[in-house]
Design a protein around this motif. Structure first.
Motif, PDB file in Angstrom:
ATOM      1  N   ILE A 101       0.828  -1.204   0.000  1.00  0.00           N
ATOM      2  CA  ILE A 101       0.000   0.000   0.000  1.00  0.00           C
ATOM      3  C   ILE A 101       0.867   1.260   0.000  1.00  0.00           C
ATOM      4  CG2 ILE A 101      -1.862  -1.150   1.240  1.00  0.00           C
ATOM      5  CD1 ILE A 101      -1.128   0.548   3.676  1.00  0.00           C
ATOM      6  N   ALA A 104       1.013   3.022  -3.355  1.00  0.00           N
ATOM      7  CA  ALA A 104      -0.209   3.527  -3.980  1.00  0.00           C
ATOM      8  C   ALA A 104      -0.202   5.044  -4.051  1.00  0.00           C
ATOM      9  CB  ALA A 104      -1.425   3.053  -3.200  1.00  0.00           C
ATOM     10  N   ARG A 209      -9.102  -2.962   1.311  1.00  0.00           N
ATOM     11  CA  ARG A 209      -7.867  -2.195   1.177  1.00  0.00           C
ATOM     12  C   ARG A 209      -8.149  -0.696   1.035  1.00  0.00           C
ATOM     13  NH1 ARG A 209      -7.278  -6.891  -1.306  1.00  0.00           N
ATOM     14  NH2 ARG A 209      -5.457  -8.144  -0.819  1.00  0.00           N
ATOM     15  N   ARG A 270      -2.095  -9.072  -8.219  1.00  0.00           N
ATOM     16  CA  ARG A 270      -1.752  -7.948  -7.344  1.00  0.00           C
ATOM     17  C   ARG A 270      -1.999  -6.613  -8.066  1.00  0.00           C
ATOM     18  NH1 ARG A 270       1.421  -7.574  -2.799  1.00  0.00           N
ATOM     19  NH2 ARG A 270       2.088  -9.737  -3.023  1.00  0.00           N
ATOM     20  N   ARG A 274      -4.739  -3.751  -7.039  1.00  0.00           N
ATOM     21  CA  ARG A 274      -4.351  -2.363  -6.805  1.00  0.00           C
ATOM     22  C   ARG A 274      -5.201  -1.406  -7.647  1.00  0.00           C
ATOM     23  NH1 ARG A 274      -3.097   0.344  -3.022  1.00  0.00           N
ATOM     24  NH2 ARG A 274      -4.671   1.725  -3.846  1.00  0.00           N
ATOM     25  N   THR A 278      -7.749   1.540  -6.341  1.00  0.00           N
ATOM     26  CA  THR A 278      -7.623   2.930  -6.768  1.00  0.00           C
ATOM     27  C   THR A 278      -8.926   3.433  -7.383  1.00  0.00           C
ATOM     28  OG1 THR A 278      -5.259   2.615  -7.183  1.00  0.00           O
ATOM     29  CG2 THR A 278      -6.290   4.531  -8.204  1.00  0.00           C
TER      30      THR A 278
END
Length: 294
Positions: A101, A104, A209, A270, A274, A278
């Protein structure tokens, strides 16, 4: 709603009887190894119905993987007759589930940033959940098909950005991109029910997440060009992952103690996770009012 993936073991006749009862209650049998135990997926509002059914089939051992759609926990358990053994309760907001994280865009230190409002974030995830999965045109099953579908969704997002200019209102385009990414690797599945299970599981992980990360950005104050670039960069990484899966078959793996290096498929997973995270955050930030109204 809760999703449950079930594996039945025991005498064939007893297993067949329980499988019939489960299917009558709403479970769906999915294709598995020819010689393997029967597997089923059950989407239900009352997960305890499983234990009630199993109580009448004491000869069968049922392995269960269960989670609440858009919830925050994964459960693994074994049910045999009236006895239930919980093997694991794993929260989705810590440990390995949040690896990376710090990479990000928009993420700040926990002492400096703040998480997004859970209610609006859940509304964003619900919006993605009802979007088409991008498989309307027929069965696809290769990384090339996945890359093309992601590219098509990115193209729609870019077209919306060009059309709207600074007054961006393309939350539907962001949600469609996320919905497309949720189906990566599952397009060739013959069972729509199992594909739905995987889609909802990935979205549940991404929402956990998205809610755990502490962001500098706040609704109404976020920098849209920065977040647009995060979305485009994430999509590029997903497409690159599709390419790696196409051209680099899994190599022989030798374990060194407990060390593990991600395979190409795991790296793609992964990157997809992500990007969906987002996208959910962007849906909350730009613009909030549309989600609140829903």
């Amino acid at each position: 709603m809760h999703q449950q993936r079930l594996v039945l073991n025991g005498p064939p006749a007893a297993v067949a009887r329980l499988a019939d009862d489960l299917c009558t209650a709403g479970a769906v049998a999915v294709a598995g190894p020819t010689a393997g135990p029967p597997r089923l997926v059950w989407r239900t509002a009352r997960p305890a119905s499983l234990e009630a059914l199993c109580a009448h089939h004491c000869e069968v051992i049922v392995g269960v993987e269960r989670f609440e759609v858009l919830g925050d926990e994964l459960q693994r358990l074994v049910v045999r007759g009236p006895e239930t053994t919980v093997l694991e309760r794993r929260p989705l907001v810590g440990g390995d589930d949040l690896d990376g994280i710090e990479e990000a865009g928009g993420v700040g230190l926990e002492g400096d940033g703040a998480p997004l409002a859970p209610a609006v974030l859940r509304a964003a995830a619900g919006y993605v959940l009802v979007m088409p999965d991008g498989l309307e045109s027929g069965p696809n099953c290769s990384p090339v098909d996945d890359a093309v579908r992601v590219g098509k969704a990115v193209g729609r997002l870019c077209a919306t950005v060009i059309e709207d200019g600074p007054d961006f209102g393309g939350d539907a385009a962001i949600a469609a991109l996320a919905a497309t990414v949720l189906t990566l690797g599952s397009a060739g599945s013959a069972c729509v029910t199992e594909r739905t299970f995987e889609r909802e599981w990935r979205l549940t992980q991404a929402m956990a997440r998205a809610g755990r990360e502490h962001l500098w950005a706040r609704p109404g104050e976020a920098d849209w060009p920065e977040w647009l670039m995060d979305l485009l960069t994430g999509a590029a990484q997903v497409i690159e992952g599709c390419s790696a899966c196409l051209h680099q078959p899994p190599p022989p793996f030798v374990s060194l103690h407990t060390e593990h290096f991600d395979t190409e498929a795991e790296q793609l997973e992964r990157a997809a996770r992500r990007l969906v995270t987002t996208a959910l955050q962007a849906l909350v930030l730009f613009p909030v009012s549309r989600l609140v109204d829903r």
